[in-house]
Design a protein around this motif. Structure first.
Motif, PDB file in Angstrom:
ATOM      1  N   ARG A 197      -2.047  16.924   1.917  1.00  0.00           N
ATOM      2  CA  ARG A 197      -2.135  17.762   2.998  1.00  0.00           C
ATOM      3  C   ARG A 197      -2.952  17.263   4.355  1.00  0.00           C
ATOM      4  O   ARG A 197      -2.714  17.494   5.347  1.00  0.00           O
ATOM      5  N   ARG A 198      -4.128  16.451   3.887  1.00  0.00           N
ATOM      6  CA  ARG A 198      -4.798  15.755   5.047  1.00  0.00           C
ATOM      7  C   ARG A 198      -3.882  14.815   5.617  1.00  0.00           C
ATOM      8  O   ARG A 198      -4.031  14.541   7.138  1.00  0.00           O
ATOM      9  N   HIS A 199      -3.180  14.003   4.951  1.00  0.00           N
ATOM     10  CA  HIS A 199      -2.213  12.945   5.695  1.00  0.00           C
ATOM     11  C   HIS A 199      -1.265  13.648   6.588  1.00  0.00           C
ATOM     12  O   HIS A 199      -0.803  13.431   7.635  1.00  0.00           O
ATOM     13  N   LEU A 200      -0.793  14.773   5.946  1.00  0.00           N
ATOM     14  CA  LEU A 200       0.362  15.615   6.960  1.00  0.00           C
ATOM     15  C   LEU A 200      -0.208  16.264   8.266  1.00  0.00           C
ATOM     16  O   LEU A 200       0.443  16.270   9.268  1.00  0.00           O
ATOM     17  N   VAL A 201      -1.518  16.487   8.217  1.00  0.00           N
ATOM     18  CA  VAL A 201      -2.179  17.061   9.286  1.00  0.00           C
ATOM     19  C   VAL A 201      -2.419  15.719  10.514  1.00  0.00           C
ATOM     20  O   VAL A 201      -2.249  16.321  11.556  1.00  0.00           O
ATOM     21  N   HIS A 202      -2.524  14.676   9.965  1.00  0.00           N
ATOM     22  CA  HIS A 202      -2.891  13.551  10.704  1.00  0.00           C
ATOM     23  C   HIS A 202      -1.571  12.761  11.119  1.00  0.00           C
ATOM     24  O   HIS A 202      -1.773  11.697  12.253  1.00  0.00           O
TER      25      HIS A 202
ATOM     26  N   ARG B 262      -9.132   6.912   6.061  1.00  0.00           N
ATOM     27  CA  ARG B 262      -8.468   6.242   5.162  1.00  0.00           C
ATOM     28  C   ARG B 262      -8.732   6.556   3.761  1.00  0.00           C
ATOM     29  O   ARG B 262      -7.890   6.676   2.529  1.00  0.00           O
ATOM     30  N   PRO B 263     -10.185   6.709   3.291  1.00  0.00           N
ATOM     31  CA  PRO B 263     -10.522   7.056   1.899  1.00  0.00           C
ATOM     32  C   PRO B 263     -10.142   8.337   1.451  1.00  0.00           C
ATOM     33  O   PRO B 263     -10.058   8.936   0.285  1.00  0.00           O
ATOM     34  N   TRP B 264      -9.933   9.103   2.423  1.00  0.00           N
ATOM     35  CA  TRP B 264      -9.630  10.687   2.267  1.00  0.00           C
ATOM     36  C   TRP B 264      -8.349  11.074   2.439  1.00  0.00           C
ATOM     37  O   TRP B 264      -8.053  12.329   1.916  1.00  0.00           O
ATOM     38  N   ILE B 265      -7.575  10.366   3.007  1.00  0.00           N
ATOM     39  CA  ILE B 265      -6.125  10.622   3.402  1.00  0.00           C
ATOM     40  C   ILE B 265      -5.005   9.611   2.761  1.00  0.00           C
ATOM     41  O   ILE B 265      -5.279   8.727   2.929  1.00  0.00           O
TER      42      ILE B 265
END
Length: 64
Positions: A50-55, A20-23
């Motif tokens: 970008r990190r959110h889209l990956v996850h 959560r802190p990084w996405i």
């Protein structure tokens, strides 16, 4: 003993909670989608999207 929840999406949800802190959130990603596509986001916000889209499969499908 720790129980592992194997429901569909449980692992994905656990990863989102841990990162959560990084996405960015779904709401944040949706709000920034247009700027992301145009390349108008500052570097930190770009990385969060970008990190959110990956996850997040749901946001990734909307993005595609």
């Amino acid at each position: 003993m720790m129980r592992i929840d194997m429901r569909a999406g449980a692992i994905e949800e656990a990863m989102r909670f841990a990162m959560r802190p990084w996405i960015g959130s779904c709401a944040e990603t949706e709000a920034r989608r247009s700027d992301h596509l145009d390349g108008d986001l500052p570097a930190r916000q770009e990385r969060r999207v970008r990190r959110h889209l990956v996850h997040c499969r749901r946001c990734r499908l909307a993005y595609e």
